[in-house]
Scaffold this active site. Structure first.
Site, short mmCIF file in Angstrom:
data_model
loop_
_atom_site.label_atom_id
_atom_site.label_comp_id
_atom_site.label_asym_id
_atom_site.label_seq_id
_atom_site.Cartn_x
_atom_site.Cartn_y
_atom_site.Cartn_z
N LYS A 74 0.81 -1.21 0.00
CA LYS A 74 0.00 0.00 0.00
C LYS A 74 0.85 1.27 0.00
CE LYS A 74 -3.97 -2.25 2.17
NZ LYS A 74 -4.89 -2.28 3.34
N ASN A 95 -3.49 -14.60 -5.67
CA ASN A 95 -4.81 -15.17 -5.42
C ASN A 95 -5.61 -14.33 -4.43
OD1 ASN A 95 -3.35 -16.02 -3.13
ND2 ASN A 95 -4.44 -17.96 -2.98
N PHE A 96 -5.55 -12.99 -4.65
CA PHE A 96 -6.47 -12.10 -3.98
C PHE A 96 -7.87 -12.29 -4.59
CE2 PHE A 96 -2.37 -9.78 -3.85
CZ PHE A 96 -2.23 -9.65 -2.47
N ARG A 103 -6.28 -3.06 -7.97
CA ARG A 103 -6.42 -1.87 -7.12
C ARG A 103 -5.13 -1.53 -6.39
NH1 ARG A 103 -11.53 -4.20 -6.22
NH2 ARG A 103 -11.00 -5.02 -4.16
N ASP A 168 -8.81 -27.24 -2.91
CA ASP A 168 -7.66 -26.33 -2.84
C ASP A 168 -6.42 -26.97 -3.46
OD1 ASP A 168 -7.81 -23.66 -1.80
OD2 ASP A 168 -8.51 -24.49 0.09
#
Length: 402
Positions: A74, A95-96, A103, A168
């Site tokens: 960020k 893998n967000f 973003r 998964d």
């Protein structure tokens, strides 16, 4: 190793993404795991609250052979570090939830600008578009949505989940497969590829055989009703789990006459020539009545003699001593801060060998300084980034936690 010289930058957490890049790391790729300053999610949670000298069992299961750098994505300085890593990579994984990586400043256009031939792989719960795209994706949720829990259970016993995060793990394997295909394409024609995987698609892919049979056969839900010993709705009897006097065995393929002789059952002999799918419940009931008359050792000897395919039902506490598993080297003993534990090895062998364990990043940002130096940061620049908390190095992380 197969992927020596391939550089992978991974912005992954939980299991699907880390499982994918762990396969690549085992095959020799240099995988850099980018973590937040407080560490990846897997470090903060573990099934059954298992921590090995402070290290999560969840983290240990999916992060071997990776180096760790901790970056504040960020901050402007942190974004610049990430951009430099991406510019020098062959593959980037994330893998967000869909849209989060963009973003953070890394949309497709920006990635192409940084690295025109980049292979950019994303893993998500339900894909990047569609009505469920922004919903949280997790193994159990997908097991339910794709019908796996419904068909594993029965109408009598209710829906039954699989006892492991199979979606998964399969999703990770499929994503790794896609990345390997993209690497071949890039070697062939120099082009990058956008690779997308999802738990939803992985959950469907796991069930190719039963789904095709169900849809092609116009099967109705009543087919799910079966004797509790039978493993699936679509196999012929005796395919399932049966009690011995001292445990349980599974029985797979056999001829009816051979099975009847193996357990000395006149009832099964009377069913010779009958359709083992149409009469599957009767077969299963008669076999379940016969098998408790024998121990597991006795059943094994008799099944082998009469060419019945079978296996004992083992539990996790028996696996380390299993002769075939020992021979296959499926486990590896490692030292975690002075404590010996077993990790699961890479599933394949290459030229007869199991891939080595080259590195295990036990600490957040354990390789931050090393990685930054490799990307042409000076010592002063590295220390400045650490001081500004744009990145964290392992020693700095420990001081911050103290």
């Amino acid at each position: 190793m197969l992927l020596d010289g391939i550089k992978v930058v991974s912005f992954c957490h939980f299991l699907q993404g880390p499982a994918a890049d762990q396969y690549l790391a085992d095959m020799g790729a240099d995988v850099i795991k980018v973590e937040p300053l407080t560490g990846a999610y897997e470090r903060q949670w573990s099934g059954a609250d298992v921590y090995v000298e402070g290290v999560s069992g969840f983290y240990l299961c999916a992060n071997r052979n990776k180096r760790s750098i901790a970056i504040d994505l960020k901050s402007d300085e942190g974004k610049a570090v990430a951009a430099k890593l991406i510019a020098g990579a062959d593959v980037v994984l994330e893998n967000f939830r869909p849209g989060v990586f963009a973003r953070l400043g890394f949309n497709d256009a920006r990635l192409k600008e940084l690295n025109p031939a980049l292979i950019f792989a994303s893993a998500s719960g339900f894909g990047s578009t569609g009505p469920l795209a922004q919903k949280p994706g997790q193994d159990l949720l997908v097991q339910a949505l794709v019908g796996l829990i419904g068909v594993t259970g029965t109408p009598q016993g209710g829906p039954t989940p699989v006892g492991a995060a199979v979606v998964d793990q399969h999703g990770g394997a499929l994503l790794a497969m896609g990345i390997l295909g993209a690497l071949v394409r890039r070697l062939r024609d120099g082009k990058g590829t956008r690779v997308e995987g999802s738990l939803l698609n992985a959950g469907i892919d796991l069930q190719g055989e039963p789904l095709v049979n169900w849809l092609a056969g116009d099967i109705e839900r009543k087919a799910l009703k079966r004797e509790s010993n039978l493993a699936t709705w679509f196999h012929q009897a005796p395919y399932g789990v049966y009690p011995a006097s001292d445990g349980h065995v599974v029985v797979s393929l056999c001829e009816t006459e051979n099975l009847a002789d193996a357990v000395d059952s006149d009832g099964l002999r009377a069913l010779a020539g009958k359709d083992r799918y149409e009469e599957r419940d009767a077969f299963a009931r008669l076999l379940a009545e016969a098998t408790p008359n024998f121990s597991m050792e006795e059943l094994g000897e008799r099944f082998d003699r009469f060419n019945v395919w079978w296996a004992p039902v083992n539990y996790y506490d028996q696996l380390l001593d299993d002769p075939q598993l020992k021979h296959a080297e499926v486990f590896r003993e490692v030292d975690v801060r002075g404590r010996k534990i077993h990790l699961v090895n890479h599933p394949n062998r290459y030229d007869g060998k199991v891939p080595e364990l080259r590195v295990l990043a036990l600490d957040i940002g354990e390789h931050t300084r090393e990685i930054l130096a490799e990307h042409d940061y000076s010592k002063a620049e590295i220390e400045g980034l650490i001081a500004n908390r744009a990145v964290v190095a392992a020693d700095a992380a420990k001081k911050g936690a103290a």
